[in-house]
Design an enzyme around this catalytic site. Structure first.
Site, PDB file in Angstrom:
ATOM      1  CG  ASP A  87      -2.029   1.025   1.147  1.00  0.00           C
ATOM      2  OD1 ASP A  87      -2.999   0.879   0.387  1.00  0.00           O
ATOM      3  OD2 ASP A  87      -1.876   2.032   1.888  1.00  0.00           O
TER       4      ASP A  87
ATOM      5  CD1 TRP B 188      -6.705   6.024  -3.057  1.00  0.00           C
ATOM      6  CD2 TRP B 188      -5.468   6.961  -4.660  1.00  0.00           C
ATOM      7  NE1 TRP B 188      -5.595   5.237  -3.231  1.00  0.00           N
ATOM      8  CE2 TRP B 188      -4.828   5.793  -4.210  1.00  0.00           C
ATOM      9  CE3 TRP B 188      -4.875   7.712  -5.674  1.00  0.00           C
ATOM     10  CZ2 TRP B 188      -3.603   5.353  -4.738  1.00  0.00           C
ATOM     11  CZ3 TRP B 188      -3.667   7.272  -6.212  1.00  0.00           C
ATOM     12  CH2 TRP B 188      -3.048   6.114  -5.735  1.00  0.00           C
TER      13      TRP B 188
ATOM     14  CE1 TYR C  39      -4.779   7.040  -0.122  1.00  0.00           C
ATOM     15  CE2 TYR C  39      -4.129   7.279   2.172  1.00  0.00           C
ATOM     16  CZ  TYR C  39      -4.453   6.475   1.099  1.00  0.00           C
ATOM     17  OH  TYR C  39      -4.450   5.114   1.240  1.00  0.00           O
TER      18      TYR C  39
ATOM     19  CG  HIS D 219      -5.761  -3.133   0.141  1.00  0.00           C
ATOM     20  ND1 HIS D 219      -4.996  -2.862  -0.980  1.00  0.00           N
ATOM     21  CD2 HIS D 219      -5.349  -2.249   1.096  1.00  0.00           C
ATOM     22  CE1 HIS D 219      -4.159  -1.862  -0.718  1.00  0.00           C
ATOM     23  NE2 HIS D 219      -4.358  -1.475   0.532  1.00  0.00           N
TER      24      HIS D 219
END
Length: 294
Positions: A102, A148, A211, A273
């Protein structure tokens, strides 16, 4: 909250202090975690890796017990990669294997591009490069990866919304990104540490800044690397879950072949994930041969 068998310390690097956990002996192997996690995400695989390697598990800046500088520019992956280079220098390591998941995987590939002489072998779990991920967005991916754009909104909007019930936001994120759709993959200790981050204003701001950097600085630097024809020189193993984010982009292994000289890949079935916690044995089966090749 060190992983069992690992010793915790603090290391000064690149103007900050990182919380670092270490165990084992052999070739150095650095594990870099992602969002919304910390070093605990490696707890199911790190002890086995420490049987063969000198395993070093830092909390990235802004996460876990590491320092959390302010501002999006502090979380550019180029800057975070300098943290890891400084950590290697502090530990006297000329080269190391790197395994990243990640956000930690984004630090990992930027480190391999910016400091090719410091990376022996590289493995990336559950991402495609930042610019390529943005370019792949359609309605389905936008819905799945809404964070995101949400986390990248100007401060303090996402911070205030998350901090209204940070632990619940962390639980929702973790459960919705797993194959099972629940929290069964995560240990009680790991969940406690992740939830604590979600309730900590400084950590939440850092994650949002991570982010924000991804939407701006990191995307620009990726574009510059592509325009310059830069490619990762270290042998690269890409590992992704059949139910994770890269699987939604079409041909994620093909994307990495455009970025690296020597690429192999393994898709993990019945994994979302968080592969290291969902299917740890499958992750070990994938990465151990890659890092033990002479």
């Amino acid at each position: 909250m060190a992983i069992e068998g690992f010793e915790a310390s603090r290391v000064v690097t690149n103007g900050i202090e990182l919380s670092v956990h270490r165990a084992g002996a052999g070739a150095p192997l650095i594990l870099l975690h992602g969002f919304p996690q910390n070093h605990r995400c490696w707890e199911k695989v790190a002890p086995r890796l420490a049987e063969d390697f000198d395993v070093i598990v830092p909390d990235l800046r802004g996460y876990g017990d590491s320092d959390a500088p302010k501002g999006p520019e502090a979380y550019a992956k180029r800057e975070m990669a300098r943290d890891i280079i400084g950590l290697m220098d502090a530990l006297g390591l000329e080269k190391a294997h790197i395994l990243g998941h990640d956000r930690g995987a984004r630090v990992s590939y930027r480190l391999a591009l910016d400091h090719p002489g410091r990376v022996d072998r590289l493995s990336i779990i559950e991402i495609v490069p930042t610019g390529d991920f943005w370019a792949a967005w359609d309605a389905e991916l936008a819905m799945a990866a809404y964070h995101w754009t949400f986390l990248a909104q100007p401060a303090p909007l996402p911070e205030r919304m998350i901090l209204s019930d940070g632990p619940a936001y962390v639980d929702w994120t973790l459960s919705h990104w797993t194959h099972s759709g629940d929290l069964s993959a995560f240990s009680a200790a790991a969940l406690e540490s992740y939830r604590a981050q979600g309730a900590d204003a400084e950590r939440v701001a850092a994650m949002c800044n991570d982010y924000r950097a991804g939407a701006t600085i990191d995307r620009r630097i990726d574009a510059e690397s592509r325009a310059a024809g830069e490619r990762i020189e270290a042998p690269l193993l890409f590992v992704w879950g059949a139910g994770g984010f890269p699987a939604k982009t079409g041909d994620p292994l093909g994307v990495w072949r455009d970025w690296a000289v020597d690429v192999s890949g393994v898709e993990l079935q019945r994994s979302g994930h968080f592969a290291m916690e969902e299917v740890p044995e499958a992750v070990l089966d994938a990465v151990l041969p890659h890092f033990t090749i002479d």
